[in-house]
Scaffold this motif. Structure first.
Motif, PDB file in Angstrom:
ATOM      1  N   CYS A 128       0.818  -1.228   0.000  1.00 49.28           N
ATOM      2  CA  CYS A 128       0.000   0.000   0.000  1.00 49.28           C
ATOM      3  C   CYS A 128       0.843   1.266   0.000  1.00 49.28           C
ATOM      4  O   CYS A 128       0.513   2.229  -0.682  1.00 49.28           O
ATOM      5  N   CYS A 129       1.928   1.286   0.792  1.00 49.56           N
ATOM      6  CA  CYS A 129       2.782   2.478   0.806  1.00 49.56           C
ATOM      7  C   CYS A 129       3.280   2.768  -0.597  1.00 49.56           C
ATOM      8  O   CYS A 129       3.212   3.903  -1.078  1.00 49.56           O
ATOM      9  N   MET A 130       3.748   1.694  -1.258  1.00 50.91           N
ATOM     10  CA  MET A 130       4.360   1.903  -2.562  1.00 50.91           C
ATOM     11  C   MET A 130       3.341   2.246  -3.633  1.00 50.91           C
ATOM     12  O   MET A 130       3.576   3.108  -4.481  1.00 50.91           O
ATOM     13  N   PHE A 134       3.775  14.408   2.778  1.00 51.40           N
ATOM     14  CA  PHE A 134       3.660  13.219   3.619  1.00 51.40           C
ATOM     15  C   PHE A 134       3.372  13.687   5.033  1.00 51.40           C
ATOM     16  O   PHE A 134       4.161  14.424   5.611  1.00 51.40           O
ATOM     17  N   VAL A 135       2.219  13.306   5.556  1.00 51.35           N
ATOM     18  CA  VAL A 135       1.820  13.736   6.895  1.00 51.35           C
ATOM     19  C   VAL A 135       1.686  12.504   7.771  1.00 51.35           C
ATOM     20  O   VAL A 135       0.930  11.585   7.444  1.00 51.35           O
ATOM     21  N   LYS A 136       2.447  12.493   8.869  1.00 55.21           N
ATOM     22  CA  LYS A 136       2.349  11.346   9.770  1.00 55.21           C
ATOM     23  C   LYS A 136       1.092  11.484  10.619  1.00 55.21           C
ATOM     24  O   LYS A 136       1.025  12.308  11.521  1.00 55.21           O
ATOM     25  N   ALA A 137       0.084  10.715  10.272  1.00 48.79           N
ATOM     26  CA  ALA A 137      -1.179  10.746  11.018  1.00 48.79           C
ATOM     27  C   ALA A 137      -2.023   9.571  10.575  1.00 48.79           C
ATOM     28  O   ALA A 137      -2.029   9.209   9.405  1.00 48.79           O
ATOM     29  N   LYS A 138      -2.705   8.987  11.521  1.00 49.62           N
ATOM     30  CA  LYS A 138      -3.676   7.947  11.176  1.00 49.62           C
ATOM     31  C   LYS A 138      -5.023   8.642  11.052  1.00 49.62           C
ATOM     32  O   LYS A 138      -5.444   9.342  11.972  1.00 49.62           O
ATOM     33  N   VAL A 139      -5.669   8.489   9.898  1.00 45.44           N
ATOM     34  CA  VAL A 139      -6.978   9.112   9.715  1.00 45.44           C
ATOM     35  C   VAL A 139      -7.992   8.329  10.542  1.00 45.44           C
ATOM     36  O   VAL A 139      -8.110   7.113  10.406  1.00 45.44           O
ATOM     37  N   ALA A 140      -8.707   9.042  11.425  1.00 39.19           N
ATOM     38  CA  ALA A 140      -9.613   8.349  12.331  1.00 39.19           C
ATOM     39  C   ALA A 140     -11.037   8.326  11.792  1.00 39.19           C
ATOM     40  O   ALA A 140     -11.797   7.423  12.107  1.00 39.19           O
ATOM     41  N   ASP A 165       3.714   4.837   9.119  1.00 35.51           N
ATOM     42  CA  ASP A 165       5.126   4.917   8.773  1.00 35.51           C
ATOM     43  C   ASP A 165       5.269   4.350   7.379  1.00 35.51           C
ATOM     44  O   ASP A 165       4.521   3.482   6.981  1.00 35.51           O
ATOM     45  N   ILE A 166       6.196   4.902   6.599  1.00 31.14           N
ATOM     46  CA  ILE A 166       6.328   4.490   5.205  1.00 31.14           C
ATOM     47  C   ILE A 166       7.222   3.259   5.143  1.00 31.14           C
ATOM     48  O   ILE A 166       8.345   3.265   5.654  1.00 31.14           O
ATOM     49  N   ARG A 167       6.698   2.196   4.558  1.00 29.28           N
ATOM     50  CA  ARG A 167       7.479   0.962   4.466  1.00 29.28           C
ATOM     51  C   ARG A 167       7.931   0.779   3.019  1.00 29.28           C
ATOM     52  O   ARG A 167       7.250   0.167   2.206  1.00 29.28           O
ATOM     53  N   ALA A 168       9.088   1.359   2.713  1.00 29.92           N
ATOM     54  CA  ALA A 168       9.662   1.297   1.370  1.00 29.92           C
ATOM     55  C   ALA A 168      10.851   0.352   1.447  1.00 29.92           C
ATOM     56  O   ALA A 168      11.973   0.781   1.608  1.00 29.92           O
ATOM     57  N   PHE A 169      10.580  -0.963   1.344  1.00 26.86           N
ATOM     58  CA  PHE A 169      11.614  -1.944   1.728  1.00 26.86           C
ATOM     59  C   PHE A 169      12.355  -2.556   0.555  1.00 26.86           C
ATOM     60  O   PHE A 169      13.404  -3.124   0.719  1.00 26.86           O
TER      61      PHE A 169
END
Lengths: 429, 364
Positions: free
Chosen positions: A267-269, A315-321, A293-297
């Motif tokens: 999903c991140c990618m 890029f905004v670090k937040a979980k949409v509630a 967190d971005i998982r670009a592995f």
């Protein structure tokens, strides 16, 4: 029911996504005969409906269609589309699969794919290939580059006007066609049943699919595809060109409250990829990705992510509630801004994409092949450190997302591995 | 800032067993309808707990803004129960504000307080039963001692809360004198209107809570003002005092009954976890309502000389004594004062930040 058709091959491949296609080709090229069964009217799986792939931004069709063509023309591969595997029985060292060919209501041998029936059909339906964004005819070829190029009729929507039958130059419309049983005998089985994305209704707080401008990532792929429903990016509610687009990461994964605690890996990618493509087609749009967190592995993934940042994607670090909407159907996201003093905030966008996760596409435990499932319904490998394809069932191998979420390069690699394991198993029989 | 590495383990002793699962995504703060720009919770407080920022926790007034709707817990991606963490923080803060240190011991030792309450109840009942003089007069004196004791206990708490929430973090004595702020504090105190700030108002919970609270405050008035002398006077069923008693008793029984049932059946997110002190609280409240009603019924029906009345009245006073001595100062009972005070302190903090607060700085 039509007459029972019998097929005998070395390997049965269930599913014709990129993993199934690759496994079938790798086996057939080594001299083994393969039958590949696909429930959709065309081979190609999910990948054929994607726009481009990460991190290279290669065209997805350009990678998939050559494999689709090779499979359909291969002398040692028998392709059964629009067919379901109802049961697989193990008898000694052979598997017997009962397959049903669903009726397309046309004579598949006579059809010349001229599309006359589709042209004259008066009834339009939402096109599921376009994720409901476009329309198709009640009798139609599923999509432009579908293989085989055979139309499918949906009798539940057909008004029996007979226009298609009169237009067909080969007289091959068969309104009374029935399902046809097929029996496939094989020495090995490769499961490549892939995935479904988590449904729009998975999380109550995200609008349950009732907010028109909150769309699935598959719909976003279609908006971005060169032969997509509108040929450009428009939002569904009013056809406006969106000026501000948001991605909600982990909208269907890493969330115990919806029963999907695992990371779906892609999903991140795909969100970054779509964001990059969007900034190409809508150069002045603001694009924001809300992430945990971005998982670009993978190889080149981090570079890809850094490129996206450098291109100006937020890029905004937040979980949409929670997602609600205003009277113009602009989605409103409720988040916690974590930088600085941190505070809850509501942000309005014009289009929102839920980065849905991957769920097993098929419950393969119903075949009773001895291949165990993990807690989340994916096939368990007998020993992951030894082989990426061998399951606990003798002669049963797994390729692609059926084993757990993975991206296209990984699926292709372990499809090859499944083919190798199947070949060596058949040799030893 | 000083860091206390044992802080999170300490908080866990007050509940919140799952909080280590938190990966700090902020879903709880975003989903919380009561979380505000300048009072953002629970994530910030969870983070402060995890990294051991003790002063952030002890000076926090946010736990008192939380009404435990449970939305954060039911949507938490890690099932870390942030709502229960806020509850644990409230217990932790009560223990912190308590100068005697007894709350801490009670919270950490499960059923200790309950056993002690039972023992004291038996003790006081025997004591009152063995009293040969005029028990009516004695009861009057006991009841008049209650407000003195409660005021001392409460005073200590409020001074300590002020010290932790305002004096220490702001470095001085600060106050807000705006009438609107003081008025709002009282409104919150009497209506708990923030209950309805939750996304989906839990009407049952709010009404049950309001019934218990109003019934309880009335009982407090009746006993502390010594409005009843059931051993000396006969009351008619519809006299003003009787009406007060009927309402207070029934409100406590119905409200308390609903609350207990919710805890038994764990019907809402907020009633899923019960600390022994919660049971003690609800059960004693229930007993107070029941014994008050029964005493008054006996008086109205059979007159002040009824022999059963003499026993039940002694039991009633014994329950009230235990309640005042053991439960009022050492359980969440005092939150009825902390919640409106927190609203007020929030205004003080806001004004202090804007430089309009009344007060002076203390040199350190």
């Amino acid at each position: 029911m039509r007459e029972l058709e019998k097929i005998e091959v070395d390997t049965l491949v269930v599913g014709s996504g990129i993993a199934g296609l690759q496994a079938a080709l790798d086996l057939a090229d080594q001299g083994y005969s393969v039958a590949i069964v696909e429930k959709a009217p065309s081979i190609g799986g999910k990948m054929i409906s994607l726009s481009k792939v990460f991190p290279t931004l290669d065209c997805a069709s350009c990678i998939t269609t050559p494999r689709m063509a090779s499979v359909s023309h291969h002398p040692r591969i028998k392709t059964l589309t629009y067919s379901t595997v109802d049961a697989i029985k193990r008898e000694g060292k052979t598997f017997t699969a009962s397959v049903t060919r669903k009726p397309r209501y046309i004579d598949e041998k006579e059809c010349i794919s001229c599309k006359r029936c589709e042209e004259v059909c008066p009834v339009y339906l939402p096109d599921e290939y376009e994720q409901g964004l476009g329309a198709k005819k009640t009798i139609s070829i599923p999509f432009t580059n579908a293989i085989p190029q055979l139309p499918v009729m949906h009798p539940e929507h057909c008004i029996r006007c007979g226009a298609c039958a009169r237009a067909c130059p080969k007289d091959c419309i068969e309104f009374l066609q029935e399902p046809a049983p097929v029996e496939i005998k094989a020495k090995a089985v490769i499961l490549a049943t892939g995935y479904e994305t988590t449904p729009m209704t998975a999380k109550k707080q995200y609008g349950l699919g009732k907010l028109p401008n909150v769309i699935s990532p598959m719909a976003a792929e279609r908006l971005l595809a060169p032969h997509g429903p509108y040929g450009r990016v428009l939002r569904p509610s009013d056809g406006m060109v969106p000026g501000s687009i948001a991605y909600v990461q982990c909208a269907g994964s890493r969330d115990k409250s919806i029963g999907v605690p695992y990371c779906s890996r892609v999903c991140c990618m795909y969100a970054i990829k779509q964001a990059i493509l969007l900034s190409g087609s809508l150069p002045i749009a603001d694009i924001t990705i809300y992430y945990m967190d971005i998982r670009a592995f993978g190889k080149g993934y981090e570079q890809f992510y850094n490129n996206a940042r450098a291109m100006g994607i937020n890029f905004v670090k937040a979980k949409v509630a929670r997602i609600t909407e205003d009277e113009k159907h602009n989605p409103i996201l409720r988040i916690e801004r974590q930088e600085g003093d941190s505070a809850p905030a509501e942000v309005k966008h014009e289009l929102v994409v839920l980065s849905q996760g991957l769920l097993p596409g098929c419950d393969v435990s119903k075949f009773n092949l001895g291949a165990g499932l993990n807690d989340f319904g994916f096939v368990q490998l007998s020993d992951e450190t030894v082989s990426s394809a061998v399951t606990a069932g003798a002669g049963v191998f797994a390729a692609g997302v059926v084993k757990g979420p993975r991206d296209i390069p990984d699926s292709v690699v372990d499809a090859g591995s499944a083919a190798m394991e199947a070949a060596s198993y058949i040799r030893k029989l | 800032m000083k860091v206390n590495p044992e802080l999170i383990d300490e908080i866990k002793k007050y509940g919140a067993f799952d909080i280590s699962a938190c990966f700090n995504c902020g879903n709880c703060t975003a989903v919380c309808p009561l979380s505000k720009e300048d009072a953002s919770f629970p994530r910030k407080l969870i983070r402060a707990g995890h990294v051991g920022m003790e002063e952030k926790i002890t000076s926090a007034i946010e736990p008192w803004h939380c009404y435990y709707c449970g939305e954060c817990s039911s949507t938490c991606p890690r099932e870390a129960q942030p709502g229960e963490y806020m509850m644990a923080l409230r217990r932790y803060l009560i223990a912190k504000y308590d100068i005697t240190g007894l709350s801490r011991i009670f919270y950490k030792n499960g059923w200790l307080q309950t056993w002690l309450a039972l023992g004291l109840l038996a003790g006081f009942y025997l004591l009152y039963s063995s009293y040969t003089g005029d028990f009516g007069a004695l009861a009057g004196k006991i009841e008049l001692a209650f407000p003195v004791y409660v005021t001392i206990a409460l005073g200590g708490y409020i001074i300590n809360m002020y010290r932790y929430a305002i004096v220490k973090p702001l470095g001085g004595i600060k106050a807000s004198l705006k009438p609107a702020h003081i008025y709002e504090t009282f409104v919150h105190g009497f209506t708990q209107k923030n209950f309805n700030g939750c996304e989906e108002t839990d009407w049952t919970r709010w009404i049950a809570h309001l019934l218990v609270m109003s019934g309880y405050v009335l009982t407090l008035l009746i006993s502390n003002l010594h409005l009843l002398s059931p051993l000396d006077k006969q009351y008619s069923a519809f006299s003003p005092v009787s009406l007060l008693v009927w309402y207070a008793g029934l409100a406590i029984l119905i409200g308390g009954g609903v609350m207990s049932l919710r805890r038994v059946f764990k019907s809402a997110e907020s009633s899923k976890f019960s600390h022994p002190s919660d049971w003690l609280f609800v059960a004693t409240m229930f007993l107070i309502g029941a014994s008050l009603l029964f005493t008054h019924y006996l008086n109205v029906a059979y007159g002040p000389q009824d022999p059963l009345l003499a026993k039940v009245y002694r039991l009633n006073i014994a329950i009230e004594t235990v309640w005042i001595l053991l439960i009022v100062p050492f359980t969440k009972w005092i939150h009825i004062f902390f919640r409106p005070l927190a609203v007020y302190f929030q205004h003080v903090k806001r004004e202090a930040a804007a430089g309009t607060a009344f007060g002076f700085n203390l040199s350190r």
